[in-house]
Design a protein around this motif. Structure first.
Motif, PDB file in Angstrom:
ATOM      1  N   PHE A 141      57.602  -0.773  43.343  1.00  0.00           N
ATOM      2  CA  PHE A 141      57.722  -1.421  44.704  1.00  0.00           C
ATOM      3  C   PHE A 141      58.693  -0.613  45.463  1.00  0.00           C
ATOM      4  CE2 PHE A 141      58.555  -6.285  43.812  1.00  0.00           C
ATOM      5  CZ  PHE A 141      57.426  -6.067  43.568  1.00  0.00           C
ATOM      6  N   HIS A 142      58.338  -0.740  46.974  1.00  0.00           N
ATOM      7  CA  HIS A 142      59.180   0.686  47.620  1.00  0.00           C
ATOM      8  C   HIS A 142      60.436  -0.848  48.310  1.00  0.00           C
ATOM      9  CE1 HIS A 142      55.626   3.236  47.623  1.00  0.00           C
ATOM     10  NE2 HIS A 142      54.918   2.648  47.507  1.00  0.00           N
ATOM     11  N   PHE A 197      63.660  -4.609  51.567  1.00  0.00           N
ATOM     12  CA  PHE A 197      64.873  -5.146  49.956  1.00  0.00           C
ATOM     13  C   PHE A 197      66.182  -4.942  51.578  1.00  0.00           C
ATOM     14  CE2 PHE A 197      61.591  -4.711  47.445  1.00  0.00           C
ATOM     15  CZ  PHE A 197      61.845  -6.272  46.472  1.00  0.00           C
ATOM     16  N   GLN A 198      66.030  -4.387  52.193  1.00  0.00           N
ATOM     17  CA  GLN A 198      66.766  -4.022  52.915  1.00  0.00           C
ATOM     18  C   GLN A 198      67.249  -4.694  53.971  1.00  0.00           C
ATOM     19  OE1 GLN A 198      69.459  -0.938  52.875  1.00  0.00           O
ATOM     20  NE2 GLN A 198      70.055  -2.771  54.356  1.00  0.00           N
ATOM     21  N   ALA A 243      66.270 -16.277  40.864  1.00  0.00           N
ATOM     22  CA  ALA A 243      66.187 -15.420  42.056  1.00  0.00           C
ATOM     23  C   ALA A 243      67.474 -14.472  42.063  1.00  0.00           C
ATOM     24  CB  ALA A 243      66.786 -16.571  42.958  1.00  0.00           C
ATOM     25  N   ILE A 244      67.821 -13.373  42.681  1.00  0.00           N
ATOM     26  CA  ILE A 244      68.164 -12.677  42.576  1.00  0.00           C
ATOM     27  C   ILE A 244      69.633 -12.442  43.612  1.00  0.00           C
ATOM     28  CG2 ILE A 244      68.571  -9.969  42.950  1.00  0.00           C
ATOM     29  CD1 ILE A 244      65.726  -9.085  42.052  1.00  0.00           C
ATOM     30  N   ALA A 245      70.278 -12.848  43.086  1.00  0.00           N
ATOM     31  CA  ALA A 245      71.116 -13.265  44.007  1.00  0.00           C
ATOM     32  C   ALA A 245      72.306 -12.599  45.254  1.00  0.00           C
ATOM     33  CB  ALA A 245      72.849 -13.973  43.321  1.00  0.00           C
ATOM     34  N   PRO A 246      72.398 -12.494  45.590  1.00  0.00           N
ATOM     35  CA  PRO A 246      72.996 -11.869  47.530  1.00  0.00           C
ATOM     36  C   PRO A 246      74.138 -10.851  46.900  1.00  0.00           C
ATOM     37  CG  PRO A 246      73.720 -13.508  48.280  1.00  0.00           C
ATOM     38  CD  PRO A 246      72.213 -13.798  47.074  1.00  0.00           C
ATOM     39  N   GLY A 247      74.710  -9.950  46.920  1.00  0.00           N
ATOM     40  CA  GLY A 247      75.784  -8.565  46.439  1.00  0.00           C
ATOM     41  C   GLY A 247      75.532  -8.162  45.735  1.00  0.00           C
ATOM     42  N   SER A 248      74.612  -8.930  44.449  1.00  0.00           N
ATOM     43  CA  SER A 248      74.224  -8.375  43.504  1.00  0.00           C
ATOM     44  C   SER A 248      74.449  -7.483  42.231  1.00  0.00           C
ATOM     45  CB  SER A 248      74.034  -9.495  42.289  1.00  0.00           C
ATOM     46  OG  SER A 248      72.425  -9.513  42.617  1.00  0.00           O
ATOM     47  N   HIS A 249      73.396  -6.633  43.364  1.00  0.00           N
ATOM     48  CA  HIS A 249      73.570  -5.213  43.726  1.00  0.00           C
ATOM     49  C   HIS A 249      73.350  -3.927  44.546  1.00  0.00           C
ATOM     50  CE1 HIS A 249      70.480  -7.371  40.752  1.00  0.00           C
ATOM     51  NE2 HIS A 249      70.202  -5.699  40.772  1.00  0.00           N
ATOM     52  N   PRO A 250      74.092  -3.238  44.553  1.00  0.00           N
ATOM     53  CA  PRO A 250      74.911  -2.318  45.443  1.00  0.00           C
ATOM     54  C   PRO A 250      74.169  -1.541  46.899  1.00  0.00           C
ATOM     55  CG  PRO A 250      74.614  -1.021  43.791  1.00  0.00           C
ATOM     56  CD  PRO A 250      73.981  -2.468  43.061  1.00  0.00           C
ATOM     57  N   ARG A 298      70.036  -1.369  48.637  1.00  0.00           N
ATOM     58  CA  ARG A 298      68.019  -1.717  47.940  1.00  0.00           C
ATOM     59  C   ARG A 298      67.952  -0.680  47.086  1.00  0.00           C
ATOM     60  NH1 ARG A 298      66.040   1.224  54.181  1.00  0.00           N
ATOM     61  NH2 ARG A 298      66.813   3.280  53.329  1.00  0.00           N
ATOM     62  N   ARG A 299      67.298   0.376  46.785  1.00  0.00           N
ATOM     63  CA  ARG A 299      67.387   1.097  45.622  1.00  0.00           C
ATOM     64  C   ARG A 299      66.822   0.219  44.305  1.00  0.00           C
ATOM     65  NH1 ARG A 299      65.802   6.575  44.753  1.00  0.00           N
ATOM     66  NH2 ARG A 299      66.631   7.056  46.130  1.00  0.00           N
ATOM     67  N   ALA A 300      68.562  -0.176  44.010  1.00  0.00           N
ATOM     68  CA  ALA A 300      68.521  -1.358  42.580  1.00  0.00           C
ATOM     69  C   ALA A 300      68.308  -2.103  43.181  1.00  0.00           C
ATOM     70  CB  ALA A 300      70.152  -1.228  42.818  1.00  0.00           C
ATOM     71  N   LEU A 301      67.870  -2.672  44.257  1.00  0.00           N
ATOM     72  CA  LEU A 301      67.629  -4.862  44.788  1.00  0.00           C
ATOM     73  C   LEU A 301      66.018  -4.277  44.112  1.00  0.00           C
ATOM     74  CD1 LEU A 301      68.239  -7.615  45.105  1.00  0.00           C
ATOM     75  CD2 LEU A 301      67.745  -6.623  47.406  1.00  0.00           C
ATOM     76  N   ALA A 302      65.451  -3.181  44.628  1.00  0.00           N
ATOM     77  CA  ALA A 302      64.041  -2.895  44.356  1.00  0.00           C
ATOM     78  C   ALA A 302      63.717  -2.562  42.701  1.00  0.00           C
ATOM     79  CB  ALA A 302      63.512  -1.674  45.120  1.00  0.00           C
TER      80      ALA A 302
END
Length: 289
Positions: free
Chosen positions: A173-174, A178-179, A236-243, A245-249
């Protein structure tokens, strides 16, 4: 090369099944005609836009998939309401109606789709957000446009692999899309799509890869016998749970191939007796047949 323009090694010649369980040609033609009729009915209703109830949209996209001869098994969590980035691995044109059945949404699509017959008109009329993938300078503006749609409470569908894969392999996943979810402060809903033959293993018949034509891909689908689409909806991945876009992806990345074992659920809007409910966020299983 633009971050919107990654490529996959999959090609029709090396990855896509050309033999297997095939229906009789008259049945395949009937399926194809039925899909076209249902699509044209959708185009006719496009002027009514968002006044069409979401439940009707779900029924319509399910009819498209079923008319093509594909059974669908949906498992996992229920998509939340409000602004939502819906992300999935990308194999086929079938992925789009499958995700619309999870939750109707605006699609993030490459600008070339505007020129496709039938599908281009339908995609544009649906309110799709188009990407000029070969223009790196357009990236910040595109991310801002997606974030604005998410803040407005809209669901947006994206395929972060950036290219279709055959289904027996998948890409990373690029991060760029996610930003927009981070900027808008909305959850991300990962979905994993897998195609197989009933009673058999993975099938690449629905794949739409490389220089494959849309018509060739559609014909493989309508002429296949016992094709099943499995749609796994993860929590669903909650907002604020990852610092970042790399971690979110990384968190939204599909599980390794062969590890697709989500919980069972019914589609949004299905009501079951209270005694039969599973833990919060999960309902039982559904099959479109």
């Amino acid at each position: 090369m633009s971050v919107w323009l990654p490529s996959a090694p999959c090609t029709p010649r090396t990855c896509v099944e050309t033999k297997g369980s095939v229906t009789a040609v008259p049945l395949a033609v009937l399926r194809l005609m039925t899909v076209l009729v249902v699509l044209l009915a959708g185009i006719a209703l496009c002027p009514f836009g968002r006044r069409i109830p979401a439940g009707w949209v779900r029924i319509w996209v399910r009819v498209i998939v079923r008319a093509a001869g594909v059974r669908v098994r949906t498992t996992g969590a229920t998509a939340p309401a409000g602004g939502l980035l819906l992300v999935a691995n990308h194999i086929s044109w079938l992925d789009i109606p499958l995700l619309a059945a999870v939750r109707p949404a605006r699609m993030l699509a490459k600008a070339e789709i505007r020129q496709w017959p039938v599908a281009g008109v339908l995609t544009a009329s649906s309110g799709a957000l188009f990407i000029e993938r070969d223009r790196l300078r357009a990236l910040p503006q595109t991310v801002a446009k997606i974030a604005d749609a998410l803040r407005a409470g809209t669901a947006v569908v994206a395929f972060p692999e950036g290219s279709t894969w055959c289904g027996k392999a998948q890409g990373p996943f690029h991060r760029a899309v996610f930003q927009a979810a981070l900027d808008a402060g909305v959850p991300v809903q990962p979905v994993h799509i897998h195609y197989r033959l009933a009673g058999g293993g993975a099938s690449t018949a629905p794949a739409f890869v490389g220089e494959d034509s849309l018509l060739a891909s559609v014909w493989r689908v309508v002429s296949a016998r016992g094709l099943v689409a499995e749609v796994g909806v993860r929590e669903a991945i909650a907002p604020g749970s990852h610092p970042d876009r790399r971690a979110l992806a990384r968190a939204a990345q599909p599980p390794p191939l062969g590890a697709h074992q989500p919980q069972l659920v019914t589609p949004p809007g299905t009501v079951r007796p209270a005694a039969g409910r599973s833990p919060a966020g999960h309902l039982g299983r559904t099959c479109w047949s």
